[in-house]
Every structure is written in structure tokens, then in C-alpha cells.
Write a protein that holds these residues in place. Structure first.
Motif, PDB file in Angstrom:
ATOM      1  N   GLU A 190      21.436  12.489 -20.957  1.00  0.00           N
ATOM      2  CA  GLU A 190      20.055  12.877 -20.619  1.00  0.00           C
ATOM      3  C   GLU A 190      19.703  12.492 -19.188  1.00  0.00           C
ATOM      4  O   GLU A 190      19.039  13.250 -18.478  1.00  0.00           O
ATOM      5  CB  GLU A 190      19.058  12.232 -21.592  1.00  0.00           C
ATOM      6  CG  GLU A 190      18.998  12.911 -22.942  1.00  0.00           C
ATOM      7  CD  GLU A 190      17.908  12.322 -23.821  1.00  0.00           C
ATOM      8  OE1 GLU A 190      16.888  11.831 -23.288  1.00  0.00           O
ATOM      9  OE2 GLU A 190      18.084  12.341 -25.049  1.00  0.00           O
ATOM     10  N   LYS A 191      20.147  11.329 -18.771  1.00  0.00           N
ATOM     11  CA  LYS A 191      19.907  10.894 -17.392  1.00  0.00           C
ATOM     12  C   LYS A 191      20.694  11.776 -16.427  1.00  0.00           C
ATOM     13  O   LYS A 191      20.178  12.200 -15.386  1.00  0.00           O
ATOM     14  CB  LYS A 191      20.295   9.426 -17.212  1.00  0.00           C
ATOM     15  CG  LYS A 191      19.411   8.466 -17.979  1.00  0.00           C
ATOM     16  CD  LYS A 191      19.901   7.041 -17.828  1.00  0.00           C
ATOM     17  CE  LYS A 191      19.012   6.082 -18.617  1.00  0.00           C
ATOM     18  NZ  LYS A 191      19.471   4.682 -18.482  1.00  0.00           N
ATOM     19  N   ALA A 192      21.943  12.040 -16.772  1.00  0.00           N
ATOM     20  CA  ALA A 192      22.792  12.882 -15.925  1.00  0.00           C
ATOM     21  C   ALA A 192      22.182  14.278 -15.760  1.00  0.00           C
ATOM     22  O   ALA A 192      22.227  14.852 -14.665  1.00  0.00           O
ATOM     23  CB  ALA A 192      24.198  12.976 -16.507  1.00  0.00           C
ATOM     24  N   GLU A 193      21.608  14.821 -16.819  1.00  0.00           N
ATOM     25  CA  GLU A 193      20.990  16.148 -16.736  1.00  0.00           C
ATOM     26  C   GLU A 193      19.872  16.174 -15.699  1.00  0.00           C
ATOM     27  O   GLU A 193      19.763  17.117 -14.908  1.00  0.00           O
ATOM     28  CB  GLU A 193      20.451  16.572 -18.105  1.00  0.00           C
ATOM     29  CG  GLU A 193      21.529  16.937 -19.100  1.00  0.00           C
ATOM     30  CD  GLU A 193      20.998  17.151 -20.516  1.00  0.00           C
ATOM     31  OE1 GLU A 193      19.767  16.992 -20.757  1.00  0.00           O
ATOM     32  OE2 GLU A 193      21.826  17.464 -21.399  1.00  0.00           O
ATOM     33  N   GLN A 194      19.039  15.149 -15.687  1.00  0.00           N
ATOM     34  CA  GLN A 194      17.942  15.074 -14.716  1.00  0.00           C
ATOM     35  C   GLN A 194      18.472  14.979 -13.286  1.00  0.00           C
ATOM     36  O   GLN A 194      17.953  15.627 -12.373  1.00  0.00           O
ATOM     37  CB  GLN A 194      17.053  13.865 -15.011  1.00  0.00           C
ATOM     38  CG  GLN A 194      16.278  13.975 -16.309  1.00  0.00           C
ATOM     39  CD  GLN A 194      15.475  12.714 -16.557  1.00  0.00           C
ATOM     40  OE1 GLN A 194      14.607  12.380 -15.756  1.00  0.00           O
ATOM     41  NE2 GLN A 194      15.768  12.010 -17.638  1.00  0.00           N
ATOM     42  N   ILE A 195      19.497  14.176 -13.119  1.00  0.00           N
ATOM     43  CA  ILE A 195      20.042  13.982 -11.773  1.00  0.00           C
ATOM     44  C   ILE A 195      20.790  15.224 -11.306  1.00  0.00           C
ATOM     45  O   ILE A 195      20.663  15.630 -10.142  1.00  0.00           O
ATOM     46  CB  ILE A 195      20.916  12.712 -11.719  1.00  0.00           C
ATOM     47  CG1 ILE A 195      20.025  11.489 -11.981  1.00  0.00           C
ATOM     48  CG2 ILE A 195      21.620  12.590 -10.371  1.00  0.00           C
ATOM     49  CD1 ILE A 195      20.772  10.206 -12.220  1.00  0.00           C
ATOM     50  N   VAL A 196      21.543  15.855 -12.187  1.00  0.00           N
ATOM     51  CA  VAL A 196      22.253  17.089 -11.819  1.00  0.00           C
ATOM     52  C   VAL A 196      21.252  18.162 -11.408  1.00  0.00           C
ATOM     53  O   VAL A 196      21.464  18.883 -10.428  1.00  0.00           O
ATOM     54  CB  VAL A 196      23.172  17.575 -12.970  1.00  0.00           C
ATOM     55  CG1 VAL A 196      23.657  18.991 -12.727  1.00  0.00           C
ATOM     56  CG2 VAL A 196      24.355  16.620 -13.132  1.00  0.00           C
TER      57      VAL A 196
END
Length: 181
Positions: free
Chosen positions: A24-30
């Protein structure tokens, strides 16, 4: 052209990543990185356009400055895309995806005087700088210190180029008034 059509990962998806950042964090950063990537390509093309079209007494210095600036932006774009991929995402690569994700508006196709061109560039740099600051804060808040550090390094380059542009736009010059007629 290959006839094989095996999709390994669909655009817009984020998979498990080797750096163990929560998905979920990676999705926001990507998503933020893809915005930065899209903005970088808009800026790259605009700077390149101005590099091609600059004329006048300061042609060579400005031509070289613009080349350095667009090369720095291109290098940053590559790092942004690679970081998005590291986080399990798919970096935008098509002109359509880049255009849709960009938050900055490119200058039209007309050729302008260099002051007008630089004013357009400085405005775009300012918008991108603000976006980077937000994305640094986002990455920090989500515990992705590597991305925030990478963005900080690129932010320094963006701010330096904006600083140089602002100096070019000052009204002090070595060009004689008689040469401007």
C-alpha cells in the motif's frame, strides 16, 4: 517485431518489491514517482525546444546551460523510473501515459523570445519543485527514506537550474543598448 505477447506486469499495478516496502505504501510512492517522471519529460522536451531555438548575443552560454539542464532532467527521469520499478511498480513509458500523468502544462509549438521561454521554464520548474517537496514528505512519512533521499538530490538540481534561470531573467546585461535595436 516479436509476435510473443506475454504481459509480465500490467501498467498501473504494484507488486511485491525486493526492498520490503509495504505494498500500500509502495503504491502511493509509485504513483508520486510516475507523476514526477511525467513532469520530467514535459520539462525535458520544453528545455530541449528552447535549446534548439535560442538565438542572440548570449546564444552559446544559454545553449550550453539548456543542454546541461535537459540532460540533468533526463538523468533524473531514468532514476525515477528505476525507483518505481524497484518498488514493484510499472513506470510510465508511453507518450499517452506520460501526458495523462503530467501535472505541468507544456508550452505550445511556437518559438518565443528567450525571456518568454525562460519565464515559461521557470514557472514549470517552480511547479515541479513544489511537487517534489510534497513527494519527499510523502516518502518520508511512509518510511521510504531511499526515495526521499533520491528526490532530495534531484530537488537540489531543480532548484539550482531555477536559480540560474532567475538570474538570466534579471535586467542587468553586458549587451549594449545599441545592440538591441
Amino acid at each position: 517485431m516479436s509476435t510473443q505477447k506475454t504481459v509480465r506486469q500490467e501498467a498501473g499495478t504494484v507488486e511485491e518489491n525486493p526492498v520490503r516496502l509495504d505494498q500500500e505504501k509502495a503504491e502511493q510512492i509509485v504513483d508520486a514517482l510516475n507523476t514526477d517522471l511525467a513532469d520530467a519529460y514535459v520539462l525535458y522536451h520544453q528545455l530541449h525546444k528552447h535549446h534548439w531555438n535560442v538565438e542572440g548575443a548570449e546564444h552559446l552560454d544559454i545553449h550550453l546551460f539548456l543542454q546541461e539542464a535537459y540532460e540533468d532532467v533526463e538523468e533524473a527521469a531514468d532514476e525515477l523510473a528505476e525507483r518505481a520499478q524497484t518498488l514493484g511498480g510499472v513506470p510510465h513509458a508511453s507518450m499517452t501515459a506520460l501526458s495523462e500523468a503530467a501535472t505541468v502544462e507544456p508550452e505550445d509549438e511556437d518559438v518565443y523570445d528567450i525571456r518568454t521561454s525562460f519565464e515559461h521554464d521557470l514557472g514549470m520548474y517552480g511547479d515541479i519543485i513544489e511537487s517534489y517537496r510534497e513527494h519527499i514528505e510523502l516518502a518520508e512519512g511512509l518510511g521510504d527514506y531511499a526515495t526521499s533521499e533520491m528526490l532530495r538530490e534531484h530537488l537540489e538540481d531543480l532548484e539550482e537550474h531555477a536559480h540560474v534561470l532567475a538570474h538570466y531573467l534579471e535586467d542587468d546585461t553586458l549587451v549594449l543598448e545599441s545592440a538591441l535595436k
